[in-house]
Design a protein around this motif. Sequence first.
Motif, PDB file in Angstrom:
ATOM      1  N   GLU A  13     -11.526  55.334 -40.338  1.00 18.24           N
ATOM      2  CA  GLU A  13     -10.221  55.198 -40.981  1.00 18.24           C
ATOM      3  C   GLU A  13     -10.056  56.290 -42.039  1.00 18.24           C
ATOM      4  O   GLU A  13     -10.977  56.589 -42.797  1.00 18.24           O
ATOM      5  N   LYS A  14      -8.892  56.895 -42.095  1.00 11.45           N
ATOM      6  CA  LYS A  14      -8.635  57.994 -43.024  1.00 11.45           C
ATOM      7  C   LYS A  14      -7.912  57.484 -44.276  1.00 11.45           C
ATOM      8  O   LYS A  14      -7.126  56.535 -44.216  1.00 11.45           O
ATOM      9  N   LYS A  15      -8.169  58.133 -45.390  1.00 11.60           N
ATOM     10  CA  LYS A  15      -7.524  57.766 -46.646  1.00 11.60           C
ATOM     11  C   LYS A  15      -6.109  58.330 -46.696  1.00 11.60           C
ATOM     12  O   LYS A  15      -5.891  59.525 -46.515  1.00 11.60           O
ATOM     13  N   ILE A  16      -5.146  57.457 -46.965  1.00 15.55           N
ATOM     14  CA  ILE A  16      -3.744  57.860 -47.049  1.00 15.55           C
ATOM     15  C   ILE A  16      -3.435  58.375 -48.456  1.00 15.55           C
ATOM     16  O   ILE A  16      -3.878  57.800 -49.454  1.00 15.55           O
ATOM     17  N   THR A  17      -2.685  59.479 -48.518  1.00 16.69           N
ATOM     18  CA  THR A  17      -2.141  59.949 -49.787  1.00 16.69           C
ATOM     19  C   THR A  17      -0.627  60.043 -49.646  1.00 16.69           C
ATOM     20  O   THR A  17      -0.095  60.231 -48.544  1.00 16.69           O
ATOM     21  N   PHE A  18       0.059  59.928 -50.770  1.00 16.77           N
ATOM     22  CA  PHE A  18       1.518  59.949 -50.778  1.00 16.77           C
ATOM     23  C   PHE A  18       1.937  60.770 -51.989  1.00 16.77           C
ATOM     24  O   PHE A  18       1.872  60.305 -53.127  1.00 16.77           O
ATOM     25  N   GLY A  24      12.475  63.299 -55.120  1.00 11.94           N
ATOM     26  CA  GLY A  24      12.878  62.434 -54.017  1.00 11.94           C
ATOM     27  C   GLY A  24      12.352  62.854 -52.659  1.00 11.94           C
ATOM     28  O   GLY A  24      12.851  62.385 -51.631  1.00 11.94           O
ATOM     29  N   LEU A  25      11.320  63.697 -52.642  1.00  9.20           N
ATOM     30  CA  LEU A  25      10.731  64.199 -51.396  1.00  9.20           C
ATOM     31  C   LEU A  25       9.235  63.910 -51.417  1.00  9.20           C
ATOM     32  O   LEU A  25       8.546  64.268 -52.372  1.00  9.20           O
ATOM     33  N   TRP A  26       8.744  63.300 -50.338  1.00 10.05           N
ATOM     34  CA  TRP A  26       7.367  62.824 -50.331  1.00 10.05           C
ATOM     35  C   TRP A  26       6.671  63.229 -49.034  1.00 10.05           C
ATOM     36  O   TRP A  26       7.285  63.281 -47.969  1.00 10.05           O
ATOM     37  N   ALA A  27       5.369  63.485 -49.158  1.00  3.93           N
ATOM     38  CA  ALA A  27       4.518  63.784 -48.001  1.00  3.93           C
ATOM     39  C   ALA A  27       3.495  62.662 -47.838  1.00  3.93           C
ATOM     40  O   ALA A  27       2.709  62.397 -48.759  1.00  3.93           O
ATOM     41  N   PHE A  28       3.514  62.009 -46.690  1.00  7.83           N
ATOM     42  CA  PHE A  28       2.550  60.980 -46.313  1.00  7.83           C
ATOM     43  C   PHE A  28       1.472  61.687 -45.498  1.00  7.83           C
ATOM     44  O   PHE A  28       1.744  62.188 -44.399  1.00  7.83           O
ATOM     45  N   THR A  29       0.253  61.776 -46.044  1.00  6.45           N
ATOM     46  CA  THR A  29      -0.834  62.492 -45.382  1.00  6.45           C
ATOM     47  C   THR A  29      -2.065  61.600 -45.294  1.00  6.45           C
ATOM     48  O   THR A  29      -2.207  60.644 -46.051  1.00  6.45           O
ATOM     49  N   ALA A  30      -2.969  61.955 -44.365  1.00  9.88           N
ATOM     50  CA  ALA A  30      -4.137  61.102 -44.151  1.00  9.88           C
ATOM     51  C   ALA A  30      -5.304  61.896 -43.588  1.00  9.88           C
ATOM     52  O   ALA A  30      -5.729  61.699 -42.458  1.00  9.88           O
ATOM     53  N   GLU A  31      -5.807  62.843 -44.384  1.00 12.67           N
ATOM     54  CA  GLU A  31      -7.052  63.561 -44.066  1.00 12.67           C
ATOM     55  C   GLU A  31      -7.065  64.160 -42.663  1.00 12.67           C
ATOM     56  O   GLU A  31      -8.046  64.045 -41.941  1.00 12.67           O
ATOM     57  N   GLY A  32      -5.984  64.803 -42.275  1.00 12.99           N
ATOM     58  CA  GLY A  32      -5.940  65.457 -40.982  1.00 12.99           C
ATOM     59  C   GLY A  32      -5.324  64.634 -39.871  1.00 12.99           C
ATOM     60  O   GLY A  32      -5.125  65.150 -38.768  1.00 12.99           O
ATOM     61  N   ASP A  33      -5.015  63.366 -40.118  1.00 15.62           N
ATOM     62  CA  ASP A  33      -4.213  62.592 -39.161  1.00 15.62           C
ATOM     63  C   ASP A  33      -2.760  63.055 -39.254  1.00 15.62           C
ATOM     64  O   ASP A  33      -2.375  63.751 -40.192  1.00 15.62           O
ATOM     65  N   PRO A  34      -1.902  62.679 -38.302  1.00 17.03           N
ATOM     66  CA  PRO A  34      -0.507  63.137 -38.333  1.00 17.03           C
ATOM     67  C   PRO A  34       0.221  62.725 -39.609  1.00 17.03           C
ATOM     68  O   PRO A  34       0.159  61.565 -40.031  1.00 17.03           O
ATOM     69  N   ASN A  35       0.905  63.686 -40.210  1.00 17.19           N
ATOM     70  CA  ASN A  35       1.668  63.434 -41.423  1.00 17.19           C
ATOM     71  C   ASN A  35       3.073  62.936 -41.111  1.00 17.19           C
ATOM     72  O   ASN A  35       3.598  63.169 -40.022  1.00 17.19           O
ATOM     73  N   SER A  36       3.686  62.305 -42.098  1.00 12.92           N
ATOM     74  CA  SER A  36       5.106  61.977 -42.077  1.00 12.92           C
ATOM     75  C   SER A  36       5.728  62.467 -43.375  1.00 12.92           C
ATOM     76  O   SER A  36       5.027  62.725 -44.357  1.00 12.92           O
ATOM     77  N   GLY A  37       7.048  62.593 -43.378  1.00 15.86           N
ATOM     78  CA  GLY A  37       7.763  63.002 -44.576  1.00 15.86           C
ATOM     79  C   GLY A  37       8.842  62.007 -44.929  1.00 15.86           C
ATOM     80  O   GLY A  37       9.322  61.258 -44.063  1.00 15.86           O
ATOM     81  N   VAL A  38       9.224  61.991 -46.190  1.00 13.76           N
ATOM     82  CA  VAL A  38      10.240  61.072 -46.691  1.00 13.76           C
ATOM     83  C   VAL A  38      11.235  61.867 -47.529  1.00 13.76           C
ATOM     84  O   VAL A  38      10.835  62.598 -48.447  1.00 13.76           O
ATOM     85  N   ILE A  39      12.521  61.737 -47.203  1.00 13.45           N
ATOM     86  CA  ILE A  39      13.600  62.401 -47.925  1.00 13.45           C
ATOM     87  C   ILE A  39      14.542  61.314 -48.433  1.00 13.45           C
ATOM     88  O   ILE A  39      15.177  60.617 -47.632  1.00 13.45           O
ATOM     89  N   ILE A  40      14.619  61.157 -49.744  1.00 12.99           N
ATOM     90  CA  ILE A  40      15.443  60.107 -50.340  1.00 12.99           C
ATOM     91  C   ILE A  40      16.772  60.710 -50.768  1.00 12.99           C
ATOM     92  O   ILE A  40      16.813  61.643 -51.569  1.00 12.99           O
ATOM     93  N   GLY A  41      17.862  60.187 -50.200  1.00 12.30           N
ATOM     94  CA  GLY A  41      19.197  60.636 -50.557  1.00 12.30           C
ATOM     95  C   GLY A  41      19.847  59.692 -51.545  1.00 12.30           C
ATOM     96  O   GLY A  41      19.198  58.815 -52.127  1.00 12.30           O
ATOM     97  N   ASP A  42      21.142  59.869 -51.723  1.00 10.06           N
ATOM     98  CA  ASP A  42      21.866  59.050 -52.694  1.00 10.06           C
ATOM     99  C   ASP A  42      21.873  57.580 -52.301  1.00 10.06           C
ATOM    100  O   ASP A  42      21.721  56.700 -53.163  1.00 10.06           O
ATOM    101  N   ASP A  43      22.075  57.328 -51.016  1.00  5.61           N
ATOM    102  CA  ASP A  43      22.250  55.948 -50.560  1.00  5.61           C
ATOM    103  C   ASP A  43      21.253  55.508 -49.508  1.00  5.61           C
ATOM    104  O   ASP A  43      21.174  54.318 -49.193  1.00  5.61           O
ATOM    105  N   SER A  44      20.507  56.470 -48.928  1.00  8.81           N
ATOM    106  CA  SER A  44      19.612  56.105 -47.831  1.00  8.81           C
ATOM    107  C   SER A  44      18.476  57.108 -47.740  1.00  8.81           C
ATOM    108  O   SER A  44      18.409  58.084 -48.496  1.00  8.81           O
ATOM    109  N   VAL A  45      17.590  56.859 -46.780  1.00  7.99           N
ATOM    110  CA  VAL A  45      16.335  57.599 -46.647  1.00  7.99           C
ATOM    111  C   VAL A  45      16.237  58.178 -45.243  1.00  7.99           C
ATOM    112  O   VAL A  45      16.592  57.515 -44.255  1.00  7.99           O
ATOM    113  N   MET A  46      15.714  59.406 -45.159  1.00 10.40           N
ATOM    114  CA  MET A  46      15.377  60.040 -43.879  1.00 10.40           C
ATOM    115  C   MET A  46      13.860  60.126 -43.777  1.00 10.40           C
ATOM    116  O   MET A  46      13.184  60.528 -44.727  1.00 10.40           O
ATOM    117  N   ILE A  47      13.341  59.751 -42.625  1.00  6.90           N
ATOM    118  CA  ILE A  47      11.913  59.870 -42.320  1.00  6.90           C
ATOM    119  C   ILE A  47      11.715  61.050 -41.378  1.00  6.90           C
ATOM    120  O   ILE A  47      12.487  61.241 -40.428  1.00  6.90           O
TER     121      ILE A  47
END
Length: 316
Positions: A13-18, A24-47
């Motif tokens: 299991e890999k350690k998750i970092t955020f 309002g912009l975030w990187a979801f990472t996990a020691e070389g596992d596939p990353n995801s991104g988070v974009i927070i807007g005024d009213d909603s969120v894009m993944i």
Amino acid sequence: MAKAFASQGDLTEKKITFDEIGEGLWAFTAEGDPNSGVIIGDDSVMIVEAQATPRLAGKVIEKVREVTDKPISHVVLTHYHAVRVLGASAFNADQIIMSRVARSMVAERGQEDWDSEFQRFPRLFEGHESIPGLTWPTTTFDDGMTVYLGNRRVDIKHIGRAHTAGDAVIHVPDQNVMFTGDIVEDHSACYCGDGYFNDWGGTLDRIKAYQVDAIAPGRGGALLGQDMVNKAIESTRDFVNSTYEPAARVAARGGSLKDAWDAVRESCDPKFSDYAIYEHCLPFNVSRAYDEARGIAHPRIWTDKRDIEMWEALQG
């Protein structure tokens, strides 16, 4: 003892970092596992990127809920690979966005890719029974499109082939931050099995021209500041070139796939053997480099059967 194929032996299991990489912009990472991104807007969120299963997507949602209670309205998928897209249903988004080319690749090879990746990397498919089926976009684009999350502008662009034919990058101008998918990696091997070696460098040049202040790469840690960004772009370029050039020399003299494997290992092992998923990627990378050098312009479809045939040829 024979080596385990791809990442079948990777059960840790890999350690998750955020990490916040802009307001309002975030990187979801996990020691070389596939990353995801988070974009927070005024009213909603894009993944950006959906993970391989709804259960794993739930880990992204948990992190999102630590920083905002805004609804998730959009999911952007930078390409078609199963480990990036099959968790999309968990987000219940209004729109799922891909390039038109990426959608065509879901149609052409999505099921084969799913079967192949599930065999290669079983740990990344935790909760696979919850996948409802192939992920199809609700919205596609050719060269690019813009989404407004309230006043926040998000540009989604196809700026060239690299990791696949339909790669997208996501640029947030107000913070000058980019989410690159697997076009750029940080201390992680590039998976080139469906790639375009001779186009990859030009696509990296177009990313570099943005002079962004941060990148969330496809794998590896968040890249903060132009020095880190440029270093990762150039290490990605070195990885791609160090894979292709020895394979191309072997192909030019009529050597075998096994000869190409040996030549690429000699080139890449001293520089990249400690990179995440290096051993996983190497046989697929060599196979694609050897094909491209022999004039096979478009990547052949990987299947669970072809994977094993290739692996046995290289090991035998």
